[in-house]
Motif scaffolding. Structure first.
Motif, PDB file in Angstrom:
ATOM      1  N   ALA A 249       0.829  -1.208   0.000  1.00  0.00           N
ATOM      2  CA  ALA A 249       0.000   0.000   0.000  1.00  0.00           C
ATOM      3  C   ALA A 249       0.863   1.257   0.000  1.00  0.00           C
ATOM      4  N   LEU A 250       1.937   1.265   0.788  1.00  0.00           N
ATOM      5  CA  LEU A 250       2.835   2.424   0.825  1.00  0.00           C
ATOM      6  C   LEU A 250       3.489   2.655  -0.533  1.00  0.00           C
ATOM      7  N   LEU A 251       3.923   1.578  -1.162  1.00  0.00           N
ATOM      8  CA  LEU A 251       4.550   1.702  -2.480  1.00  0.00           C
ATOM      9  C   LEU A 251       3.561   2.247  -3.505  1.00  0.00           C
ATOM     10  N   ALA A 252       2.343   1.745  -3.490  1.00  0.00           N
ATOM     11  CA  ALA A 252       1.341   2.197  -4.454  1.00  0.00           C
ATOM     12  C   ALA A 252       1.002   3.671  -4.262  1.00  0.00           C
ATOM     13  N   LEU A 253       0.994   4.139  -3.021  1.00  0.00           N
ATOM     14  CA  LEU A 253       0.744   5.558  -2.775  1.00  0.00           C
ATOM     15  C   LEU A 253       1.794   6.412  -3.471  1.00  0.00           C
ATOM     16  N   GLY A 254       3.053   5.980  -3.402  1.00  0.00           N
ATOM     17  CA  GLY A 254       4.114   6.729  -4.050  1.00  0.00           C
ATOM     18  C   GLY A 254       4.121   6.580  -5.560  1.00  0.00           C
ATOM     19  N   LEU A 255       3.671   5.437  -6.062  1.00  0.00           N
ATOM     20  CA  LEU A 255       3.693   5.194  -7.502  1.00  0.00           C
ATOM     21  C   LEU A 255       2.500   5.803  -8.230  1.00  0.00           C
ATOM     22  N   LEU A 256       1.359   5.927  -7.543  1.00  0.00           N
ATOM     23  CA  LEU A 256       0.131   6.349  -8.207  1.00  0.00           C
ATOM     24  C   LEU A 256      -0.296   7.776  -7.901  1.00  0.00           C
ATOM     25  N   ARG A 257       0.179   8.333  -6.804  1.00  0.00           N
ATOM     26  CA  ARG A 257      -0.276   9.666  -6.435  1.00  0.00           C
ATOM     27  C   ARG A 257       0.324  10.794  -7.257  1.00  0.00           C
ATOM     28  N   ARG A 262       7.899  16.193 -14.672  1.00  0.00           N
ATOM     29  CA  ARG A 262       9.320  15.876 -14.660  1.00  0.00           C
ATOM     30  C   ARG A 262       9.772  15.205 -13.373  1.00  0.00           C
ATOM     31  N   ASN A 263       9.058  15.437 -12.261  1.00  0.00           N
ATOM     32  CA  ASN A 263       9.460  14.858 -10.974  1.00  0.00           C
ATOM     33  C   ASN A 263       8.748  13.552 -10.660  1.00  0.00           C
ATOM     34  N   ARG A 264       7.872  13.133 -11.544  1.00  0.00           N
ATOM     35  CA  ARG A 264       7.065  11.946 -11.245  1.00  0.00           C
ATOM     36  C   ARG A 264       7.938  10.711 -11.043  1.00  0.00           C
ATOM     37  N   THR A 265       8.835  10.442 -11.965  1.00  0.00           N
ATOM     38  CA  THR A 265       9.690   9.264 -11.865  1.00  0.00           C
ATOM     39  C   THR A 265      10.578   9.338 -10.634  1.00  0.00           C
ATOM     40  N   LEU A 266      11.079  10.525 -10.336  1.00  0.00           N
ATOM     41  CA  LEU A 266      11.924  10.700  -9.148  1.00  0.00           C
ATOM     42  C   LEU A 266      11.158  10.370  -7.874  1.00  0.00           C
ATOM     43  N   ILE A 267       9.916  10.824  -7.788  1.00  0.00           N
ATOM     44  CA  ILE A 267       9.094  10.543  -6.608  1.00  0.00           C
ATOM     45  C   ILE A 267       8.806   9.044  -6.499  1.00  0.00           C
ATOM     46  N   GLN A 268       8.501   8.433  -7.637  1.00  0.00           N
ATOM     47  CA  GLN A 268       8.153   7.015  -7.627  1.00  0.00           C
ATOM     48  C   GLN A 268       9.320   6.147  -7.167  1.00  0.00           C
ATOM     49  N   TRP A 269      10.474   6.310  -7.792  1.00  0.00           N
ATOM     50  CA  TRP A 269      11.614   5.483  -7.407  1.00  0.00           C
ATOM     51  C   TRP A 269      12.204   5.914  -6.075  1.00  0.00           C
TER      52      TRP A 269
END
Length: 291
Positions: A249-257, A262-269
């Motif tokens: 659930a924590l990972l999905a919050l970071g991957l989907l929110r 430009r910062n999306r990939t940085l936030i996800q990984w």
């Protein structure tokens, strides 16, 4: 007739969805939706708009989480199932393999000889145990869960992000088992990772504003089976299930929110890195206590 029910995906009528293609306005499910500059499009509209079957990766259709849409959206799920089955068969042929792969904090004696565990540096056990099964009913149950939960999630996240959720959920599950169980208690199975996929699916459904009651009911039922197994004969690791569920659930919050940018990939990984470091911290604390 239930007039409040969401329409079915035009390619998968059995899947209710609240998302529509921004071009043709047909209802589409997570497996079919492709991220566009504004909203989501269906595969046909993307294909018509591209005018060619070959485009650079940078301009390729994207999943809900920003991953590249693959021709086979469930390939990683099938590979994971194949690995689990292969390890199961190998363990059946070579029973000693189980001793080397199962999760053990520290097993002091085994048939009169010392057998080390995670606390003495065998950190591979934290992940190898996630692919290990010794009972046919155990692997069948986990692989069915992996197929039905993992397949749609892989299509929504993309291969790399989906694999990260699976492996990190398995690691998070193992870390909590390592922390909270006696060090000589062997633990194995993919259920922690599968619960992680379930936790991520809950976040995904919330993100898409799906009807949550059926999914919440399934989560509650699985937790009931975790803590109160029918017949009292199943040795279920609630630590693995809770650890995996929370991690996924924590990972999905970071991957989907994060919104596309430009910062999306940085936030996800970055989210994946933080979750990994949290699991590593739990492992380090437990190791320090055992040594």
């Amino acid at each position: 007739m239930d007039t409040d029910r969401l329409p079915g995906c035009y390619r998968h009528p059995d899947r209710d969805t609240g998302i529509r293609c921004t071009r043709c306005e047909r209802p589409i499910c997570p497996e079919c939706m492709i991220s566009a500059s504004v909203g989501f499009q269906c595969p046909e509209c993307v294909r018509e708009g591209s005018g060619t079957g070959h485009r650079p990766t940078a301009n390729a259709p994207r999943t809900l989480a920003g991953g590249v849409v693959a021709a086979d959206p469930q390939l990683v799920t099938r590979i994971l199932i194949g690995i689990n089955v292969a390890v199961f068969l190998a363990a059946a042929v070579f029973p000693a393999l189980v001793i080397q792969l199962e999760l053990l904090g520290r097993y002091v004696e085994y048939v009169g000889a010392p057998l080390e565990g995670v606390s003495t540096g065998q950190y591979h056990r934290l992940l190898t145990s996630v692919f290990l099964h010794v009972e046919w009913w155990h692997i069948i149950g986990n692989m069915l869960g992996l197929w039905f939960i993992g397949g749609p999630l892989e299509a929504a996240l993309g291969r790399a992000r989906y694999l990260a959720v699976y492996l990190l959920s398995g690691l998070g599950a193992s870390a909590l088992v390592y922390l909270l169980t006696p060090p000589n208690t062997p633990t194995l199975g993919a259920s922690g990772a599968v619960f992680g996929l379930l936790g991520a699916t809950v976040v995904l459904a919330r993100r898409l504003r799906y009807e949550m009651r059926p999914l919440v009911t399934a989560v509650v039922l699985m937790l009931v089976l975790t803590f109160v197994p029918f017949g009292g004969s199943l040795n279920v690791s609630w630590q693995a299930h809770i650890g995996g569920l929370v991690t996924g659930a924590l990972l999905a919050l970071g991957l989907l929110r994060p919104a596309a940018g430009r910062n999306r990939t940085l936030i996800q990984w970055g989210t994946c890195a933080v979750v990994f470091l949290l699991a590593a911290a739990v492992i380090a604390v437990r190791t320090a206590a055992l040594t």
